[in-house]
Design a protein around this motif. Structure first.
Motif, PDB file in Angstrom:
ATOM      1  N   LEU A 147     -30.570  33.563 157.390  1.00 60.07           N
ATOM      2  CA  LEU A 147     -31.503  32.875 156.487  1.00 60.07           C
ATOM      3  C   LEU A 147     -32.420  33.875 155.781  1.00 60.07           C
ATOM      4  CD1 LEU A 147     -32.562  29.706 158.546  1.00 60.07           C
ATOM      5  CD2 LEU A 147     -30.716  29.975 156.895  1.00 60.07           C
ATOM      6  N   ALA A 154     -39.685  36.566 156.995  1.00 62.68           N
ATOM      7  CA  ALA A 154     -40.337  36.281 158.269  1.00 62.68           C
ATOM      8  C   ALA A 154     -40.647  34.793 158.394  1.00 62.68           C
ATOM      9  CB  ALA A 154     -41.622  37.097 158.397  1.00 62.68           C
ATOM     10  N   GLY A 155     -40.984  34.168 157.264  1.00 60.79           N
ATOM     11  CA  GLY A 155     -41.343  32.751 157.280  1.00 60.79           C
ATOM     12  C   GLY A 155     -40.190  31.826 157.600  1.00 60.79           C
ATOM     13  N   VAL A 156     -38.958  32.245 157.254  1.00 65.64           N
ATOM     14  CA  VAL A 156     -37.812  31.371 157.527  1.00 65.64           C
ATOM     15  C   VAL A 156     -37.063  31.764 158.801  1.00 65.64           C
ATOM     16  CG1 VAL A 156     -37.454  30.735 155.104  1.00 65.64           C
ATOM     17  CG2 VAL A 156     -36.209  32.685 156.064  1.00 65.64           C
ATOM     18  N   MET A 210     -40.164  44.704 149.114  1.00 67.43           N
ATOM     19  CA  MET A 210     -41.577  44.693 148.715  1.00 67.43           C
ATOM     20  C   MET A 210     -42.477  44.073 149.787  1.00 67.43           C
ATOM     21  SD  MET A 210     -41.032  43.762 144.696  1.00 67.43           S
ATOM     22  CE  MET A 210     -42.770  43.657 144.291  1.00 67.43           C
ATOM     23  N   TYR A 211     -41.929  43.834 150.988  1.00 67.30           N
ATOM     24  CA  TYR A 211     -42.715  43.385 152.140  1.00 67.30           C
ATOM     25  C   TYR A 211     -43.478  42.099 151.875  1.00 67.30           C
ATOM     26  CZ  TYR A 211     -41.445  48.169 152.720  1.00 67.30           C
ATOM     27  OH  TYR A 211     -40.710  49.305 152.751  1.00 67.30           O
ATOM     28  N   CYS A 212     -42.837  41.173 151.121  1.00 67.46           N
ATOM     29  CA  CYS A 212     -43.528  39.919 150.790  1.00 67.46           C
ATOM     30  C   CYS A 212     -43.575  38.976 151.982  1.00 67.46           C
ATOM     31  CB  CYS A 212     -42.852  39.238 149.610  1.00 67.46           C
ATOM     32  SG  CYS A 212     -41.239  38.487 149.975  1.00 67.46           S
ATOM     33  N   GLY A 213     -42.630  39.140 152.924  1.00 70.31           N
ATOM     34  CA  GLY A 213     -42.691  38.338 154.146  1.00 70.31           C
ATOM     35  C   GLY A 213     -41.997  36.988 154.077  1.00 70.31           C
ATOM     36  N   GLU A 214     -41.310  36.701 152.975  1.00 72.06           N
ATOM     37  CA  GLU A 214     -40.615  35.419 152.899  1.00 72.06           C
ATOM     38  C   GLU A 214     -39.560  35.315 154.007  1.00 72.06           C
ATOM     39  OE1 GLU A 214     -39.347  34.084 149.045  1.00 72.06           O
ATOM     40  OE2 GLU A 214     -38.374  32.315 149.878  1.00 72.06           O
ATOM     41  N   GLN A 257     -30.711  35.238 152.864  1.00 67.94           N
ATOM     42  CA  GLN A 257     -30.558  34.224 151.820  1.00 67.94           C
ATOM     43  C   GLN A 257     -31.818  34.071 150.944  1.00 67.94           C
ATOM     44  OE1 GLN A 257     -29.537  30.269 153.351  1.00 67.94           O
ATOM     45  NE2 GLN A 257     -30.306  29.377 151.464  1.00 67.94           N
ATOM     46  N   VAL A 258     -33.001  34.062 151.554  1.00 69.49           N
ATOM     47  CA  VAL A 258     -34.197  33.730 150.774  1.00 69.49           C
ATOM     48  C   VAL A 258     -34.834  34.919 150.059  1.00 69.49           C
ATOM     49  CG1 VAL A 258     -34.760  31.754 152.228  1.00 69.49           C
ATOM     50  CG2 VAL A 258     -35.828  33.978 152.702  1.00 69.49           C
ATOM     51  N   CYS A 259     -34.434  36.135 150.396  1.00 68.89           N
ATOM     52  CA  CYS A 259     -35.114  37.311 149.826  1.00 68.89           C
ATOM     53  C   CYS A 259     -35.114  37.254 148.292  1.00 68.89           C
ATOM     54  CB  CYS A 259     -34.447  38.599 150.291  1.00 68.89           C
ATOM     55  SG  CYS A 259     -35.221  40.052 149.552  1.00 68.89           S
ATOM     56  N   PRO A 260     -36.279  37.330 147.655  1.00 67.48           N
ATOM     57  CA  PRO A 260     -36.346  37.229 146.193  1.00 67.48           C
ATOM     58  C   PRO A 260     -35.713  38.415 145.465  1.00 67.48           C
ATOM     59  CG  PRO A 260     -38.514  36.845 147.181  1.00 67.48           C
ATOM     60  CD  PRO A 260     -37.627  37.410 148.254  1.00 67.48           C
ATOM     61  N   VAL A 261     -35.490  39.537 146.184  1.00 64.94           N
ATOM     62  CA  VAL A 261     -34.938  40.716 145.516  1.00 64.94           C
ATOM     63  C   VAL A 261     -33.680  41.259 146.197  1.00 64.94           C
ATOM     64  CG1 VAL A 261     -37.089  41.449 144.404  1.00 64.94           C
ATOM     65  CG2 VAL A 261     -36.626  42.194 146.736  1.00 64.94           C
ATOM     66  N   LYS A 262     -33.059  40.430 147.041  1.00 65.44           N
ATOM     67  CA  LYS A 262     -31.838  40.829 147.755  1.00 65.44           C
ATOM     68  C   LYS A 262     -31.978  42.193 148.431  1.00 65.44           C
ATOM     69  CE  LYS A 262     -28.497  37.927 145.363  1.00 65.44           C
ATOM     70  NZ  LYS A 262     -27.370  37.803 144.446  1.00 65.44           N
TER      71      LYS A 262
END
Lengths: 54, 394
Positions: free
Chosen positions: A41, A14-16, A8-12, A44-49
């Motif tokens: 990383l 990219a932030g880590v 969903m291109y939320c960018g989380e 790991q952080v992706c909210p939707v794998k």
């Protein structure tokens, strides 16, 4: 990196990314893979794998 | 083609638009750009703000972007114990409201435009380099590629925070400091009080909490944030489980799914350098306990915009000048972010049993007002462990 089609291109990711290698556009995700150290990383952080190591 | 501007703001969320507005009002030539085709959508936010926060920014309530005025807070412990903090129990509730972010964000960008800022949407910054005049930024809009020469760049690119890193600042966030969040906007939500925001604590959301924020009589943002360092499930998987078990959502249907990261590790060591300031989520301007960042990000944006205008007027873009922003920022929002960082660290040590016993005392406590600070004050009163860790701060 494999980007699943439900990203969903939320960018989380990219932030880590410690090396700032992920460019998130409105509807695309671009990795500068040649500099990636596979720390995973982003996976790991992706909210939707939506990311998977190749 | 090279476009010249005094100030380039990258990212038109609330922090970026506020920075652009204040820089333009102060007389600077401002360009505000956002990579998305619609400012404010999709939202990555539960949309709650305090009325006091909006007031401190000089923003008057507007029915166009307020979906719900709030009347209180409900806290729910893992065993279902309720703590109600509503106007019938508490004398002076620090009221808040739920926004419609896709309208609110556009409204703030329009404010920036009215102050004189030029806006470019669907425009992405792909890289930048420092030169004698500031920064030369590569940008793309549809099939057009161009460059922007700016004396000052204000990085407002959200949790990704790539722009500040291009300038050498260390704004990458570690996974232990990045909440991974997922939310449904739902209809048919049966809330016990549809004017209260609800917080669910414990193992429903490891490292965070779940929320139900009402946007209408039966409409709510139902979501949660987790730390992926302490659970194997994704935020989305936790959300599905929460919605399946939460009494309020048994007959609810989703109309929107939102996901995203929320930086809860506090402010980075450095938020400014020569010709550049970082604001909003990109600079961790988020309450680490609640994850709320609209007001703090906009406060950062306001300070950055004013300093940018001043810098343009004085023709001084040195790190020393930009540090004025950083100093003011630490004074206005930094102290409170540091305090809540400690509360978050403490909350992380509590297991479900400990949360249940705190709620058990809280449910009969008298609160003078409803605010995060007031809650922590009472927490210190009832928990010896909290007293040791937080007693001096609250």
């Amino acid at each position: 990196m494999i980007v699943k089609e439900w990203c969903m291109y939320c960018g989380e990711c990219a932030g880590v990314c410690p090396r700032n290698l992920i460019e998130v556009r409105e509807l695309t995700l671009k990795f500068t893979e040649e500099h990636c150290k596979e720390c995973s990383l982003c996976i790991q952080v992706c909210p939707v794998k939506a990311l998977e190591q190749e | 083609m090279v476009i010249k501007t005094d100030v380039l703001v990258i990212g038109a969320g609330p922090a970026g638009s506020t920075a652009a507005k204040h820089a333009a009002s102060g007389g600077a030539k401002v360009l505000l750009m956002d990579k998305k085709s619609e400012i404010g959508a999709p939202k990555r936010c539960a949309e709650g703000v305090s009325n006091g926060g909006l007031e401190s920014l000089g923003i008057e309530h507007n029915p166009r972007w307020i979906t719900r005025e709030l009347d209180g807070v409900r806290l729910i412990a893992p065993d279902g114990t309720n703590v109600w903090l509503t106007s019938d129990k508490v004398d002076l509730p620090e009221a808040g409201c739920i926004l419609e972010r896709k309208v609110f964000d556009k409204y703030m960008a329009m404010d920036a435009a009215r102050a004189g800022a030029e806006i470019k949407i669907k425009t992405l910054a792909t890289r930048m380099e420092r030169n004698d005049e500031g920064f030369l930024v590569d940008a793309e809009c549809m099939d057009e590629k161009f460059q922007i020469q700016a004396k000052i760049v204000i990085a407002a690119d959200g949790p990704e925070s790539r722009v500040a890193r291009w300038a050498g600042l260390r704004t990458a966030v570690k996974p232990k400091d990045m909440e991974s969040a997922a939310q449904f906007e739902m209809a048919g939500v049966q809330m016990e009080n549809n004017k209260c925001i609800e917080f669910y604590f414990g193992s429903v959301a490891p490292g965070g909490y779940a929320w139900v924020f009402p946007k209408g009589d039966d409409i709510a943002n139902v979501g949660l944030g987790i730390l992926t360092t302490i659970t194997d499930k994704s935020a989305y998987e936790h959300l599905l489980e929460f919605v399946k078990n939460c009494p309020a959502t048994q007959n609810a249907q989703p109309v929107e799914l939102n996901i995203g990261g929320d930086p809860v590790g506090g402010l980075p060591k450095k938020m400014a350098t020569d010709n550049l300031m970082v604001v909003g989520d990109a600079a961790g301007q988020v309450n680490p306990l609640t994850g709320g960042g609209i007001i703090s990000g906009m406060t950062g944006g306001m300070i950055a915009g004013k300093v940018a205008a001043e810098a343009i007027e004085e023709n001084d873009f040195s790190e020393k000048k930009m540090k004025k922003y950083e100093k003011e920022c630490r004074e206005t929002i930094g102290d409170s972010i540091n305090k809540y960082l400690k509360v978050k660290d403490y909350m992380m040590t509590l297991n479900d049993d400990e949360l249940n016993s705190i709620a058990d005392v809280f449910k009969d406590s008298d609160f003078e007002k409803v605010s995060t600070g007031e809650l922590v004050k009472n927490l210190v009163k009832v928990s010896p462990k909290a007293l040791i860790k937080l007693g001096k701060l609250f």
